[in-house]
Design an enzyme around this catalytic site. Structure first.
Site, mmCIF file in Angstrom:
data_model
loop_
_atom_site.group_PDB
_atom_site.id
_atom_site.type_symbol
_atom_site.label_atom_id
_atom_site.label_comp_id
_atom_site.label_asym_id
_atom_site.label_seq_id
_atom_site.Cartn_x
_atom_site.Cartn_y
_atom_site.Cartn_z
ATOM 1 N N TYR A 99 0.834 -1.212 0.000
ATOM 2 C CA TYR A 99 0.000 0.000 0.000
ATOM 3 C C TYR A 99 0.868 1.261 0.000
ATOM 4 C CZ TYR A 99 -3.798 3.118 1.590
ATOM 5 O OH TYR A 99 -4.730 4.116 1.702
ATOM 6 N N LYS B 249 1.057 4.214 -2.836
ATOM 7 C CA LYS B 249 0.682 5.596 -2.510
ATOM 8 C C LYS B 249 1.859 6.562 -2.688
ATOM 9 C CE LYS B 249 -3.652 4.821 -1.577
ATOM 10 N NZ LYS B 249 -4.700 5.373 -2.472
#
Ligand code: NAP
Length: 243
Positions: free
Chosen positions: A151, A155
């Site tokens: 993640y 990002k």
């Protein structure tokens, strides 16, 4: 003026759709499939602001579905002024035990989607010589987060992609910015353990979680005429998580 919000059936995406509807944008809500819209009143709630709404299905990880999505939105509304790349997933786990599938699926949905949609929407907006693209990154992309190698990679990549797209598209009158929300109360964060939630709270200067509406108000600014000379920036919305 037309805004497309991906992953807009619920959570932060829904709040963004409602806020942009309140601001007067016609709203195209994309989500994965009909099941994603089950129990969601996002379309009716947007319609209450007197704007036109449309529901679209596309897996944002899939390039051809994204191309079809941009074409369908343009055909339905006559153009596209604002793209909010909001759809995202988590598949958390400590790096040592994270599978390739866990890693690759998050990169595909969170990161590749931004390439897919920015490319097709950027081409369309470029012909109109105006547009706003707002990418939803995360504090995990700025500071990292244990259990989120996949993640945080996706990002962080979004931030580099935002700056690159801002540089490529600026001359065509298109701004590209990212937002980096902190801990926002949504179904995504409901999945965190009580221990993770308590640890996060102790690091937030304001000692509370944010709301989807507090994220949506920053998107509203970036989509507005007031932000006409803001591009390539990352706005952190975290209640002072890290300063
Ligand atoms: P959420 O409640 O899980 O909503 C995400 C939406 O994206 C869902 O409607 C989901 O559909 C949709 N989606 C998932 N995969 C998709 C795909 N392949 N194609 C199209 N749509 C897809 O999440 P959220 O908390 O509102 O988060 C929204 C964004 O903010 C994400 O990018 C997230 O990473 C980011 N963010 C959230 C927080 C937070 O604290 N909540 C903090 C920082 C950043 P389904 O319902 O079918 O899964």
């Amino acid at each position: 003026m037309v805004a497309l919000i991906t992953g807009g059936a619920r959570g932060i995406g829904k709040a963004i759709a409602l806020r942009l509807a309140k601001d007067g944008f016609d709203i195209a809500v994309n989500d994965l499939n009909e099941a994603a819209f089950e129990g969601s009143d996002v379309l009716e709630a947007c319609e209450n602001f007197g704007v036109k709404v449309g529901k679209f299905y596309a897996n944002v990880a899939n390039s051809s579905e994204c191309e079809a999505l941009v074409k369908a939105v343009a055909a339905t509304f006559g153009g596209l002024d604002v793209l909010v790349n909001n759809a995202g997933i988590t598949r958390d786990g400590l790096m040592a035990r994270m599978s390739d599938e866990q890693y690759d699926s998050v990169i595909a949905v969170n990161q590749k989607s931004v390439f897919n949609l920015t490319k097709f929407a950027g081409n369309l907006m470029g012909r109109a010589k105006k547009g706003r693209i707002i990418n939803v990154s995360s504090v995990a992309g700025l500071y990292g987060n244990p259990g989120q190698m996949n993640y945080s990679a996706s990002k962080a990549a979004i931030i580099g992609m935002t700056k690159t797209a801002a540089k490529e598209l600026g001359r065509r009158g298109i701004t590209v910015n990212a937002i980096a929300p902190g801990f926002i109360s949504t179904p995504m964060t409901d999945k965190l353990t009580e221990e993770q939630k308590a640890s996060m709270l102790s690091q937030i200067a304001m000692r509370r979680y944010g709301t989807p509406e507090e994220v949506a108000s920053v998107v509203s600014f970036l989509a507005s005429a007031d932000a006409s000379y803001v591009t390539g920036q990352v706005v952190e919305i975290s209640g002072g998580l890290s300063m």
